[in-house]
Write a protein that holds these residues in place. Structure first.
Motif, short mmCIF file in Angstrom:
data_model
loop_
_atom_site.label_atom_id
_atom_site.label_comp_id
_atom_site.label_asym_id
_atom_site.label_seq_id
_atom_site.Cartn_x
_atom_site.Cartn_y
_atom_site.Cartn_z
N LEU A 152 30.79 -19.52 -12.63
CA LEU A 152 29.39 -19.40 -12.27
C LEU A 152 28.54 -19.67 -13.50
CD1 LEU A 152 29.62 -16.00 -10.35
CD2 LEU A 152 29.60 -18.27 -9.34
N TYR A 184 24.60 -18.86 -14.91
CA TYR A 184 23.38 -18.11 -14.72
C TYR A 184 22.37 -18.49 -15.80
CZ TYR A 184 25.65 -14.68 -11.60
OH TYR A 184 26.30 -14.05 -10.55
N LEU A 234 21.38 -16.76 -10.64
CA LEU A 234 22.49 -17.67 -10.38
C LEU A 234 21.96 -19.09 -10.20
CD1 LEU A 234 25.53 -17.98 -9.81
CD2 LEU A 234 25.02 -17.58 -7.39
N ALA A 292 27.49 -22.32 -8.60
CA ALA A 292 28.80 -21.70 -8.42
C ALA A 292 29.83 -22.81 -8.17
CB ALA A 292 28.78 -20.72 -7.26
N TYR A 299 34.01 -23.57 -7.28
CA TYR A 299 35.15 -22.89 -6.68
C TYR A 299 36.46 -23.67 -6.74
CZ TYR A 299 31.28 -20.24 -4.71
OH TYR A 299 30.13 -19.50 -4.56
N GLN A 312 35.81 -15.84 -12.86
CA GLN A 312 36.51 -14.84 -12.07
C GLN A 312 37.86 -15.40 -11.67
OE1 GLN A 312 35.22 -14.11 -8.04
NE2 GLN A 312 35.47 -11.91 -8.29
N ALA A 333 39.00 -13.06 -5.99
CA ALA A 333 37.87 -12.37 -5.37
C ALA A 333 37.89 -10.87 -5.64
CB ALA A 333 37.87 -12.62 -3.87
N GLY A 334 39.05 -10.29 -5.89
CA GLY A 334 39.11 -8.87 -6.14
C GLY A 334 38.87 -8.48 -7.58
N ASN A 335 38.74 -9.47 -8.45
CA ASN A 335 38.52 -9.21 -9.87
C ASN A 335 37.04 -9.26 -10.21
OD1 ASN A 335 41.30 -11.17 -9.96
ND2 ASN A 335 41.38 -9.12 -10.80
N MET A 336 36.70 -8.61 -11.30
CA MET A 336 35.32 -8.62 -11.75
C MET A 336 35.02 -9.90 -12.53
SD MET A 336 33.93 -6.01 -10.54
CE MET A 336 35.04 -6.14 -9.12
N LEU A 337 33.71 -10.18 -12.68
CA LEU A 337 33.29 -11.33 -13.47
C LEU A 337 33.46 -11.03 -14.95
CD1 LEU A 337 29.94 -12.40 -11.75
CD2 LEU A 337 32.22 -13.40 -11.46
N PHE A 367 31.81 -12.46 -18.47
CA PHE A 367 30.67 -13.26 -18.92
C PHE A 367 30.88 -13.77 -20.34
CE2 PHE A 367 27.29 -12.91 -15.78
CZ PHE A 367 27.75 -11.88 -14.98
#
Lengths: 111, 111
Positions: B33, B35, B45, B48, B50, B92, B95-99, B101
């Motif tokens: 991502l 930002y 944002l 994104a 993928y 990331q 999907a279950g993990n945090m971002l 930065f």
């Protein structure tokens, strides 16, 4: 839609004082997050809530507590503020874990 | 833990110039991502990504998901004064993990 709102925008605390930072979102998102941002550094995750009723520690949770009051609201509490907690605090929310939307931030100074 | 390195840390360019910045990781990500944060505001944002190799545009902004999944690039064409701000990448794994930065690239545009 207001998106993600945070209160207060600014706060000055003395060492040892407590306070709660408030965050609310009106996008019906399941997940909410609290980050801190320090000069020259990226965003560091303090706590997150994957869904209503759950909270988990992030990268830097020490000195903080959180409450997911309902789906809309996620608060961050400093029980005994320390100068090291001087920072800008951002709340964010997301439907899925990656497209996070941020609030305007709370600028906290601890003297 | 995972580290994201953004470069350059800051850029001071002339209005009308093109801008390139990148983000590299020591490990792979499955989502990237980008930002933008303007002074006194929360991150917004921009783009994104993928899929490895994906190239996505948003107006004058183009971002690419590196083929190795360990890097991403953001280009801004024909910069204007309102492009000023700090650009953050975030990665990331799942999907279950945090971002995670990056530290940000501060862009300054001279009219």
């Amino acid at each position: 839609n207001a998106g993600v709102t945070q209160t207060p925008k600014f706060q000055v605390l003395k060492t040892g004082q407590s306070m709660t930072l408030q965050c609310a979102q009106d996008m019906n998102h399941n997940s909410m997050y609290w980050y801190r941002q320090d000069p020259g550094m990226g965003l560091r995750l303090i706590y997150y809530s994957a869904s209503e009723g759950t909270t988990d520690k992030g990268e830097v949770p020490n000195g903080y507590n959180v409450s997911r009051l309902n789906k809309r609201e996620f608060s961050l509490r400093l029980e005994s503020a320390a100068p090291s907690q001087t920072s800008v605090y951002f709340c964010a929310s997301s439907v899925r874990n990656y497209e996070q939307y941020f609030g305007p931030g709370t600028r906290l100074t601890v003297t | 833990g995972q580290q994201l390195n953004q470069s350059p840390q800051s850029m001071f360019i002339q209005e009308g110039e093109d801008v390139s910045m990148n983000c590299t990781s020591s490990s792979i990500f499955n989502t990237w991502l980008w930002y933008k944060q303007e002074p006194g505001e929360g991150p917004v944002l921009l783009i994104a990504l993928y899929k490895a190799g994906e190239l996505t545009s948003n107006g004058r902004l183009t971002a690419q998901f590196g083929i190795t999944r360990k890097d991403s690039f953001l280009n801004i064409s024909a910069s204007i004064p309102s492009d000023v701000g700090i650009y953050f990448c975030a990665g990331q794994l799942n999907a279950g993990n945090m971002l995670t930065f990056g530290g940000g690239t501060r862009l300054m545009v001279k009219p």
